[in-house]
Design a protein around this motif. Structure first.
Motif, mmCIF file in Angstrom:
data_model
loop_
_atom_site.group_PDB
_atom_site.id
_atom_site.type_symbol
_atom_site.label_atom_id
_atom_site.label_comp_id
_atom_site.label_asym_id
_atom_site.label_seq_id
_atom_site.Cartn_x
_atom_site.Cartn_y
_atom_site.Cartn_z
ATOM 1 N N VAL A 128 13.687 -9.471 8.152
ATOM 2 C CA VAL A 128 13.290 -7.894 7.931
ATOM 3 C C VAL A 128 11.905 -7.767 8.901
ATOM 4 O O VAL A 128 10.896 -8.240 8.536
ATOM 5 N N GLN A 129 11.786 -6.712 9.463
ATOM 6 C CA GLN A 129 10.594 -6.428 10.337
ATOM 7 C C GLN A 129 10.000 -5.082 9.692
ATOM 8 O O GLN A 129 10.589 -4.171 9.729
ATOM 9 N N TRP A 130 8.800 -5.308 8.974
ATOM 10 C CA TRP A 130 7.951 -4.143 8.730
ATOM 11 C C TRP A 130 6.969 -3.718 9.561
ATOM 12 O O TRP A 130 6.336 -4.631 10.126
ATOM 13 N N GLN A 131 6.863 -2.539 9.876
ATOM 14 C CA GLN A 131 5.792 -1.982 10.697
ATOM 15 C C GLN A 131 5.273 -0.645 10.387
ATOM 16 O O GLN A 131 5.945 0.145 10.010
ATOM 17 N N CYS A 132 4.072 -0.576 10.837
ATOM 18 C CA CYS A 132 3.488 0.822 10.690
ATOM 19 C C CYS A 132 2.237 1.060 11.753
ATOM 20 O O CYS A 132 1.536 0.395 11.844
ATOM 21 N N GLU A 133 2.514 2.176 12.529
ATOM 22 C CA GLU A 133 1.494 2.473 13.336
ATOM 23 C C GLU A 133 0.758 3.857 12.925
ATOM 24 O O GLU A 133 1.394 4.777 12.260
ATOM 25 N N THR A 178 0.940 -1.136 0.083
ATOM 26 C CA THR A 178 -0.004 0.118 -0.049
ATOM 27 C C THR A 178 1.016 1.216 -0.222
ATOM 28 O O THR A 178 1.964 1.302 0.783
ATOM 29 N N THR A 179 0.589 2.254 -0.930
ATOM 30 C CA THR A 179 1.582 3.425 -0.771
ATOM 31 C C THR A 179 0.922 4.290 0.109
ATOM 32 O O THR A 179 -0.361 4.271 0.601
ATOM 33 N N LEU A 180 1.596 5.443 0.514
ATOM 34 C CA LEU A 180 1.168 6.342 1.608
ATOM 35 C C LEU A 180 0.049 6.941 1.099
ATOM 36 O O LEU A 180 -1.002 7.254 1.904
ATOM 37 N N ALA A 181 -0.248 7.404 -0.120
ATOM 38 C CA ALA A 181 -1.362 8.264 -1.007
ATOM 39 C C ALA A 181 -2.497 7.161 -0.670
ATOM 40 O O ALA A 181 -3.470 7.650 -0.376
ATOM 41 N N GLN A 182 -2.334 5.826 -0.934
ATOM 42 C CA GLN A 182 -3.642 4.843 -0.747
ATOM 43 C C GLN A 182 -3.975 4.873 0.655
ATOM 44 O O GLN A 182 -5.308 4.887 0.892
ATOM 45 N N ARG A 183 -3.080 4.868 1.553
ATOM 46 C CA ARG A 183 -3.554 4.666 2.989
ATOM 47 C C ARG A 183 -4.020 5.906 3.459
ATOM 48 O O ARG A 183 -5.060 5.773 4.134
ATOM 49 N N GLN A 184 -3.563 7.073 2.892
ATOM 50 C CA GLN A 184 -4.458 8.491 3.382
ATOM 51 C C GLN A 184 -5.553 8.547 2.929
ATOM 52 O O GLN A 184 -6.597 9.057 3.330
ATOM 53 N N ALA A 185 -5.797 8.159 1.590
ATOM 54 C CA ALA A 185 -6.939 8.177 0.856
ATOM 55 C C ALA A 185 -8.184 7.226 1.528
ATOM 56 O O ALA A 185 -9.280 7.585 1.899
ATOM 57 N N LYS A 186 -7.875 6.125 2.135
ATOM 58 C CA LYS A 186 -8.674 5.173 2.822
ATOM 59 C C LYS A 186 -9.035 5.673 4.043
ATOM 60 O O LYS A 186 -10.122 5.570 4.404
ATOM 61 N N PHE A 204 1.263 8.721 10.612
ATOM 62 C CA PHE A 204 1.732 7.537 10.492
ATOM 63 C C PHE A 204 3.241 7.540 10.976
ATOM 64 O O PHE A 204 3.962 8.450 10.832
ATOM 65 N N HIS A 205 3.582 6.397 11.462
ATOM 66 C CA HIS A 205 5.194 5.990 11.800
ATOM 67 C C HIS A 205 5.705 4.805 11.686
ATOM 68 O O HIS A 205 4.824 3.755 12.060
ATOM 69 N N GLY A 206 6.588 4.440 11.272
ATOM 70 C CA GLY A 206 7.318 3.111 10.703
ATOM 71 C C GLY A 206 7.834 2.975 9.273
ATOM 72 O O GLY A 206 7.621 3.856 8.710
ATOM 73 N N ASN A 207 8.338 1.917 8.905
ATOM 74 C CA ASN A 207 9.113 1.578 7.822
ATOM 75 C C ASN A 207 7.992 1.009 6.728
ATOM 76 O O ASN A 207 8.629 0.740 5.258
ATOM 77 N N ALA A 208 6.930 0.752 7.233
ATOM 78 C CA ALA A 208 5.930 0.072 6.132
ATOM 79 C C ALA A 208 4.536 0.791 5.766
ATOM 80 O O ALA A 208 3.484 0.267 5.561
ATOM 81 N N CYS A 209 4.860 2.063 6.145
ATOM 82 C CA CYS A 209 3.664 3.044 5.961
ATOM 83 C C CYS A 209 3.318 3.181 4.421
ATOM 84 O O CYS A 209 2.289 3.901 4.119
ATOM 85 N N GLY A 210 4.033 3.150 3.646
ATOM 86 C CA GLY A 210 3.765 3.359 2.194
ATOM 87 C C GLY A 210 5.065 4.018 1.744
ATOM 88 O O GLY A 210 5.340 4.557 0.740
#
Length: 120
Positions: free
Chosen positions: A94-99, A22-30, A114-120
Motif C-alpha cells: 500500500v502506498q500512502w501519500q500526502c501532497e 496525523t489527523t487532518l485537524a492536527q496537520r491543519q493546526a500545525k 492537501f491532496h492524497g490518501n494520507a493527509c489525515g
C-alpha cells in the motif's frame, strides 16, 4: 471467506495507522500559523519544496510525503513452497501519500491545501 479475511486485515492495519498517524485537524493546526508569514518562514520550517509552479501571479510550493507499507498476508489452510493457495491472502503493498501545496502571493503564504490518501 477470503474477502472477509482481507477486510479484517485491512481494517486492523488502518486502525493501527490511525492510532499513530496525523489527523487532518492536527496537520491543519500545525500549518495554520504559516498563513500570513513570509515565504522564507515556510522554507525554514519545511525545507525546500519538491515542486514549484507559477500561475497568474501566484507561486505554488508543493511538499510530498510518501510511505510504502506492506500489509501482512493471511495464510490459507495450506502453504505450498512459500506460495499462496487454498484460500489464503498474499501480502499487499500500500502506498500512502500526502501532497501539501502552499499558495504564495507577494512573498506571503496565503493558503495551503492537501491532496492524497494520507493527509489525515
Amino acid at each position: 471467506m477470503v474477502q472477509a479475511y482481507r477486510t479484517i486485515v485491512v481494517a486492523l492495519t488502518l486502525g493501527m495507522l490511525a492510532g499513530c498517524g496525523t489527523t487532518l485537524a492536527q496537520r491543519q493546526a500545525k500549518l495554520a500559523p504559516l498563513i500570513g508569514r513570509p515565504v522564507n518562514d515556510l522554507i525554514q520550517q519545511l525545507g525546500v519544496p519538491n515542486r514549484t509552479y507559477d500561475a497568474q501571479g501566484v507561486h505554488y510550493l508543493a511538499y510530498d510525503e510518501r510511505q510504502v507499507q506492506i500489509l501482512p498476508g493471511v495464510p490459507g489452510p495450506g502453504l505450498w513452497y512459500g506460495g499462496w493457495w487454498g484460500g489464503g491472502i498474499p501480502p499487499e503493498v500500500v502506498q500512502w501519500q500526502c501532497e501539501t501545496t502552499f499558495a504564495i502571493a507577494g512573498g506571503i503564504v496565503r493558503s495551503f491545501s492537501f491532496h492524497g490518501n494520507a493527509c489525515g
